[in-house]
Design an enzyme around this catalytic site. Structure first.
Site, PDB file in Angstrom:
ATOM      1  N   THR A   1       0.845  -1.207   0.000  1.00 29.31           N
ATOM      2  CA  THR A   1       0.000   0.000   0.000  1.00 29.31           C
ATOM      3  C   THR A   1       0.873   1.247   0.000  1.00 29.31           C
ATOM      4  O   THR A   1       0.688   2.160  -0.802  1.00 29.31           O
ATOM      5  CB  THR A   1      -0.949  -0.003   1.216  1.00 29.31           C
ATOM      6  OG1 THR A   1      -1.578  -1.275   1.321  1.00 29.31           O
ATOM      7  CG2 THR A   1      -1.999   1.093   1.080  1.00 29.31           C
TER       8      THR A   1
ATOM      9  N   GLU B   1       9.936   1.197  10.875  1.00 28.57           N
ATOM     10  CA  GLU B   1       8.615   1.854  10.749  1.00 28.57           C
ATOM     11  C   GLU B   1       8.230   2.504  12.066  1.00 28.57           C
ATOM     12  O   GLU B   1       7.822   3.661  12.127  1.00 28.57           O
ATOM     13  CB  GLU B   1       7.543   0.840  10.341  1.00 28.57           C
ATOM     14  CG  GLU B   1       7.674   0.353   8.919  1.00 28.57           C
ATOM     15  CD  GLU B   1       6.707  -0.758   8.599  1.00 28.57           C
ATOM     16  OE1 GLU B   1       6.258  -1.469   9.530  1.00 28.57           O
ATOM     17  OE2 GLU B   1       6.400  -0.947   7.397  1.00 28.57           O
TER      18      GLU B   1
HETATM   19  O1  DER Z   1       4.878  -4.934   7.183  1.00 32.85           O
HETATM   20  C1  DER Z   1       4.389  -3.792   7.330  1.00 32.85           C
HETATM   21  O2  DER Z   1       4.507  -3.145   8.368  1.00 32.85           O
HETATM   22  C2  DER Z   1       3.505  -3.262   6.236  1.00 32.85           C
HETATM   23  O3  DER Z   1       3.390  -1.861   6.321  1.00 32.85           O
HETATM   24  C3  DER Z   1       2.137  -3.898   6.434  1.00 32.85           C
HETATM   25  O4  DER Z   1       1.706  -3.529   7.706  1.00 32.85           O
HETATM   26  C4  DER Z   1       1.142  -3.496   5.376  1.00 32.85           C
HETATM   27  O5  DER Z   1       1.545  -4.117   4.194  1.00 32.85           O
HETATM   28  P1  DER Z   1       0.609  -4.088   2.913  1.00 32.85           P
HETATM   29  O6  DER Z   1       0.346  -2.628   2.623  1.00 32.85           O
HETATM   30  O7  DER Z   1       1.430  -4.758   1.852  1.00 32.85           O
HETATM   31  O8  DER Z   1      -0.651  -4.840   3.254  1.00 32.85           O
END
Ligand code: DER
Length: 235
Positions: free
Chosen positions: A31, A107
């Site tokens: 995303t 993150e």
């Molecule tokens: O791994 C992570 O923290 C990603 O941000 C996850 O939380 C969301 O991944 P996606 O957008 O591929 O579903």
């Protein structure tokens, strides 16, 4: 609409809130990748100028480099204007599970340093309470004696029928290694783990644990893309 189209809609909506001159935390995952693409697109169109990106993973760093987004880091920018990132689960209080992509430590460092943290999801990520979906709750740990740490994590959540698994690289017999050289234990619960803050504190008290994938009380805005359209929580 496919799930990826919904992710793209949510990502593009979030980028509408980006202003020129911002220091941006660039998230990781499928995303957030759309958000990074959109930021670069608006820069090329001259609609966004003087943007600096702080990537939350080597993968996002490489994407930003290939798109020409100027990069920096937390040492240079200890306070970030806005971070945009996805999530694996979102509960009604905007608590998150993140880390199924393996980038939870950087993150959390970047998003905790951000004045605004916009979470972008497709509606499939919404849950009544986090940790209950039977999906992975990631915990980043040091590789040293990982079995010992795995067992202590399982004991912590014995009441919730917790099982821990060392994350492996897809299709290989080798443990997954994070950007920080650590391992990830994925915890699976059979029952609700109850008080999230208490669970978070208990996990972080274990020597050997680096960080976990519960992002509590961190998101400031939630953008959800669904079949019926895009919604945004109040800031
Ligand atoms: O791994 C992570 O923290 C990603 O941000 C996850 O939380 C969301 O991944 P996606 O957008 O591929 O579903």
């Amino acid at each position: 609409l496919t799930q990826d189209e919904l992710k793209k809609i949510a990502a593009y909506k979030a980028v509408e809130f980006v202003q020129s001159g911002m220091v941006l935390g660039l998230g990781t995952g499928s995303t957030a990748r759309h958000a990074v693409d959109r930021i670069a697109e608006l820069m090329k169109l001259g609609k966004l100028t003087n943007i600096v990106g702080i990537p939350t993973s080597n993968v996002t760093r490489d994407q930003a480099v290939s798109l020409g987004i100027p990069l920096s880091d937390l040492d240079t920018h200890p306070i970030i204007d806005m971070s945009i990132d996805g999530a694996d689960e979102v509960d009604p209080e905007m608590n998150l599970v993140k880390g199924r992509g393996g980038s939870l430590l950087r993150e959390k460092m970047v998003e905790a340093a951000s004045k605004k943290f916009i979470v972008i999801v497709d509606e499939s990520k919404l849950v009544n309470y986090i940790g209950g979906s039977g999906l992975a709750m990631p915990v980043e740990i040091v590789p040293f004696c990982w079995k010992f740490t795995l067992k202590r994590l399982e004991m912590l959540f014995m009441e919730a029928g917790c099982v821990g698994k060392l994350r492996m690289f897809a299709g290989r017999e080798e443990p997954f290694v994070t950007d920080n050289g650590n391992y990830i234990i994925d915890l699976y619960f059979k029952k609700d783990i109850g008080d999230l803050k208490a669970s978070s504190d208990a996990i972080l008290r274990l020597a050997g644990v680096v960080e976990h994938g519960m992002f509590l009380d961190m998101a400031t805005t939630l953008i959800v893309a669904g079949e019926l359209g895009v919604t945004r929580s109040a800031d």
